[in-house]
Design a protein around this motif. Structure first.
Motif, PDB file in Angstrom:
ATOM      1  N   VAL A 192    -124.037  79.112  14.255  1.00 32.60           N
ATOM      2  CA  VAL A 192    -125.120  80.056  13.940  1.00 32.60           C
ATOM      3  C   VAL A 192    -125.768  79.521  12.660  1.00 32.60           C
ATOM      4  CG1 VAL A 192    -125.692  82.429  13.330  1.00 32.60           C
ATOM      5  CG2 VAL A 192    -123.822  81.973  14.947  1.00 32.60           C
ATOM      6  N   PRO A 193    -127.071  79.218  12.671  1.00 30.96           N
ATOM      7  CA  PRO A 193    -127.646  78.574  11.481  1.00 30.96           C
ATOM      8  C   PRO A 193    -127.445  79.441  10.231  1.00 30.96           C
ATOM      9  CG  PRO A 193    -129.206  78.551  13.320  1.00 30.96           C
ATOM     10  CD  PRO A 193    -128.057  79.426  13.739  1.00 30.96           C
ATOM     11  N   PRO A 194    -127.197  78.815   9.071  1.00 29.94           N
ATOM     12  CA  PRO A 194    -127.029  79.598   7.842  1.00 29.94           C
ATOM     13  C   PRO A 194    -128.169  80.587   7.602  1.00 29.94           C
ATOM     14  CG  PRO A 194    -126.404  77.329   7.447  1.00 29.94           C
ATOM     15  CD  PRO A 194    -126.964  77.378   8.846  1.00 29.94           C
ATOM     16  N   THR A 195    -129.378  80.244   8.058  1.00 28.67           N
ATOM     17  CA  THR A 195    -130.516  81.160   7.874  1.00 28.67           C
ATOM     18  C   THR A 195    -130.460  82.355   8.823  1.00 28.67           C
ATOM     19  OG1 THR A 195    -131.732  79.767   9.426  1.00 28.67           O
ATOM     20  CG2 THR A 195    -132.125  79.393   7.053  1.00 28.67           C
ATOM     21  N   GLU A 196    -129.584  82.296   9.833  1.00 29.48           N
ATOM     22  CA  GLU A 196    -129.511  83.392  10.819  1.00 29.48           C
ATOM     23  C   GLU A 196    -128.177  84.121  10.797  1.00 29.48           C
ATOM     24  OE1 GLU A 196    -131.034  82.371  14.755  1.00 29.48           O
ATOM     25  OE2 GLU A 196    -132.201  80.762  13.850  1.00 29.48           O
ATOM     26  N   ILE A 197    -127.227  83.661   9.945  1.00 23.97           N
ATOM     27  CA  ILE A 197    -125.906  84.294   9.978  1.00 23.97           C
ATOM     28  C   ILE A 197    -126.005  85.749   9.506  1.00 23.97           C
ATOM     29  CG2 ILE A 197    -125.138  83.477   7.671  1.00 23.97           C
ATOM     30  CD1 ILE A 197    -122.945  83.850  10.854  1.00 23.97           C
ATOM     31  N   GLY A 198    -126.954  86.040   8.599  1.00 23.47           N
ATOM     32  CA  GLY A 198    -127.142  87.427   8.145  1.00 23.47           C
ATOM     33  C   GLY A 198    -127.474  88.327   9.327  1.00 23.47           C
ATOM     34  N   ALA A 199    -128.393  87.879  10.179  1.00 27.87           N
ATOM     35  CA  ALA A 199    -128.781  88.679  11.354  1.00 27.87           C
ATOM     36  C   ALA A 199    -127.611  88.797  12.325  1.00 27.87           C
ATOM     37  CB  ALA A 199    -129.981  88.034  12.041  1.00 27.87           C
ATOM     38  N   GLY A 200    -126.855  87.701  12.500  1.00 23.27           N
ATOM     39  CA  GLY A 200    -125.730  87.730  13.441  1.00 23.27           C
ATOM     40  C   GLY A 200    -124.636  88.689  12.977  1.00 23.27           C
ATOM     41  N   ILE A 201    -124.293  88.603  11.692  1.00 22.83           N
ATOM     42  CA  ILE A 201    -123.235  89.489  11.162  1.00 22.83           C
ATOM     43  C   ILE A 201    -123.711  90.943  11.171  1.00 22.83           C
ATOM     44  CG2 ILE A 201    -122.092  90.121   8.987  1.00 22.83           C
ATOM     45  CD1 ILE A 201    -120.631  87.869  10.371  1.00 22.83           C
ATOM     46  N   ALA A 202    -124.974  91.177  10.810  1.00 19.28           N
ATOM     47  CA  ALA A 202    -125.486  92.553  10.823  1.00 19.28           C
ATOM     48  C   ALA A 202    -125.382  93.136  12.237  1.00 19.28           C
ATOM     49  CB  ALA A 202    -126.933  92.587  10.338  1.00 19.28           C
ATOM     50  N   ARG A 203    -125.657  92.306  13.245  1.00 17.17           N
ATOM     51  CA  ARG A 203    -125.598  92.784  14.629  1.00 17.17           C
ATOM     52  C   ARG A 203    -124.155  93.084  15.039  1.00 17.17           C
ATOM     53  NH1 ARG A 203    -125.703  95.551  17.389  1.00 17.17           N
ATOM     54  NH2 ARG A 203    -126.419  95.748  19.514  1.00 17.17           N
ATOM     55  N   MET A 204    -123.231  92.214  14.565  1.00 13.69           N
ATOM     56  CA  MET A 204    -121.811  92.429  14.885  1.00 13.69           C
ATOM     57  C   MET A 204    -121.311  93.733  14.243  1.00 13.69           C
ATOM     58  SD  MET A 204    -118.809  89.637  14.302  1.00 13.69           S
ATOM     59  CE  MET A 204    -117.075  90.125  14.463  1.00 13.69           C
ATOM     60  N   VAL A 205    -121.687  93.969  12.990  1.00 16.13           N
ATOM     61  CA  VAL A 205    -121.269  95.190  12.290  1.00 16.13           C
ATOM     62  C   VAL A 205    -121.846  96.414  13.011  1.00 16.13           C
ATOM     63  CG1 VAL A 205    -121.525  96.498  10.131  1.00 16.13           C
ATOM     64  CG2 VAL A 205    -120.959  94.049  10.052  1.00 16.13           C
ATOM     65  N   ALA A 206    -123.134  96.334  13.393  1.00 24.69           N
ATOM     66  CA  ALA A 206    -123.790  97.482  14.026  1.00 24.69           C
ATOM     67  C   ALA A 206    -123.223  97.787  15.411  1.00 24.69           C
ATOM     68  CB  ALA A 206    -125.295  97.225  14.125  1.00 24.69           C
ATOM     69  N   ALA A 207    -122.575  96.789  16.029  1.00 26.10           N
ATOM     70  CA  ALA A 207    -122.008  97.005  17.372  1.00 26.10           C
ATOM     71  C   ALA A 207    -120.704  97.804  17.320  1.00 26.10           C
ATOM     72  CB  ALA A 207    -121.765  95.663  18.058  1.00 26.10           C
ATOM     73  N   LEU A 208    -120.166  98.039  16.109  1.00 25.73           N
ATOM     74  CA  LEU A 208    -118.927  98.810  15.975  1.00 25.73           C
ATOM     75  C   LEU A 208    -119.248 100.301  15.857  1.00 25.73           C
ATOM     76  CD1 LEU A 208    -117.094  96.501  13.438  1.00 25.73           C
ATOM     77  CD2 LEU A 208    -116.240  97.108  15.725  1.00 25.73           C
ATOM     78  N   ARG A 209    -118.354 101.130  16.385  1.00 25.53           N
ATOM     79  CA  ARG A 209    -118.506 102.582  16.184  1.00 25.53           C
ATOM     80  C   ARG A 209    -118.118 102.919  14.744  1.00 25.53           C
ATOM     81  NH1 ARG A 209    -113.616 104.612  15.280  1.00 25.53           N
ATOM     82  NH2 ARG A 209    -111.792 103.754  16.346  1.00 25.53           N
ATOM     83  N   PRO A 210    -118.514 104.107  14.220  1.00 26.75           N
ATOM     84  CA  PRO A 210    -117.999 104.504  12.901  1.00 26.75           C
ATOM     85  C   PRO A 210    -116.470 104.468  12.904  1.00 26.75           C
ATOM     86  CG  PRO A 210    -119.746 105.985  13.621  1.00 26.75           C
ATOM     87  CD  PRO A 210    -119.450 105.080  14.796  1.00 26.75           C
ATOM     88  N   GLY A 211    -115.880 103.846  11.891  1.00 22.12           N
ATOM     89  CA  GLY A 211    -114.418 103.722  11.835  1.00 22.12           C
ATOM     90  C   GLY A 211    -113.888 102.508  12.595  1.00 22.12           C
TER      91      GLY A 211
END
Ligand SMILES: C[S@@+](CC[C@H](N)C(=O)[O-])C[C@H]1O[C@@H](n2cnc3c(N)ncnc32)[C@H](O)[C@@H]1O
Length: 278
Positions: free
Chosen positions: A141-160
């Motif tokens: 994942v390009p360093p310029t896009e890892i922020g978007a990738g990680i944000a998407r991974m975090v958002a895919a989790l339910r609260p908790g």
């Protein structure tokens, strides 16, 4: 879509049937990555604590050929989670990888969904997971896009929900070799993303993760296997081992990793975990 000629695109060309031989040479050494990370924490407890009584829903980000679930199975995950059914959604832009990972899943894992996309491109309506993990998965994942990738991974989790990224540090073989290879043979290649950049991306997403660092060496007596491993580390089959040993920054790096009994590569890997606020 990956940029034409990018490391991400070269990776996709290797995660395909024609890349199977290189993949097998790679895992002659890289199987140790999975032994080490499975031993590094109580993954069964993570699944039990974040699922409900009957099931845990997992998003396996950049599932590759399923080495992580296969090692969990080999180490007795089914017994350790009792009656828990672990439902897995496999995410990877490579259809080959998804098919390979699906073929190794066994109890307690049950494959339920497939997403043939890059993590950066995962549609917003996919989410609500109890657990999302990405194990030796996000390097291209390009360093310029890892922020978007990680944000998407975090958002895919339910609260908790529980997240985990297992990723090599900039001091690890994977990163030092890739950087030396880029300097010597492929100056236009996109750099690999490091665990330090993953941690920064998590910080930007409002997450303060826990980090455990594991260290181990990998090696192999057969030079043909070493060559295949190193070519896969760079996603570049065009340079043979003898050239790597004699040219530029790669030659210097390899000289420092060669002992009496052949190559020993030092891995420094961060096991990065977090729980999303409720
Ligand atoms: C080394 S494998 C991951 C190993 C895997 N976690 C396992 O347990 O075997 C890396 C995978 O990342 C995938 N990949 C490449 N770019 C990606 C991206 N932007 N988003 C998600 N996956 C990606 C590749 O297709 C490949 O299957």
């Amino acid at each position: 879509m990956p940029q034409p000629g990018s490391t991400e695109e070269r990776s996709l060309a290797h995660w395909a049937e024609q890349g199977r031989a290189g993949m097998e040479a790679f895992y002659a050494l890289a199987a140790e990555d999975y032994r080490q990370m499975v031993a590094a924490r109580d993954w069964a407890a993570d699944l039990r604590e974040h699922g409900d009584a009957a099931r845990a829903r997992v998003l396996d980000v950049a599932c590759g050929s399923g080495k992580f679930p296969a090692e969990l199975q080999r180490r007795g995950l089914a017994g350790a989670v009792g009656d828990l059914r672990v439902e897995v959604d496999l995410l990877d832009p490579s259809a080959f990888s998804i098919a390979e990972a699906r073929s190794v899943l066994a109890a307690p894992f049950v494959p339920v969904g497939e997403h043939e996309v890059r993590i950066q491109d995962l549609p917003d309506d996919v989410g609500g997971f109890d657990v999302a993990w990405a194990t030796h998965a996000l390097y291209v994942v390009p360093p310029t896009e890892i922020g978007a990738g990680i944000a998407r991974m975090v958002a895919a989790l339910r609260p908790g929900g529980f997240g985990a990224v297992v990723h090599a540090s900039e001091t690890s073989h994977y990163m030092r070799f890739a950087q030396a290879f880029r300097t010597t043979f492929a100056p236009d290649a996109t750099p690999f993303t490091t665990s330090e950049q993953v941690r920064d991306a998590l910080g930007a997403a409002g997450i303060e993760p826990d980090v455990t660092t594991i260290r181990y060496d990998v090696g192999h007596p057969d030079r043909a296997v070493i060559e295949g491993f190193l070519q896969r580390c760079a996603f570049d089959d065009s340079v043979g081992l003898e050239r790597m040993e004699t040219e530029g920054a790669v030659g210097e790096y390899l000289a420092g990793t060669h002992g009496d009994d052949g190559y020993r590569f030092s891995q420094v890997v961060d096991v990065i975990t977090w729980e999303v606020a409720r």
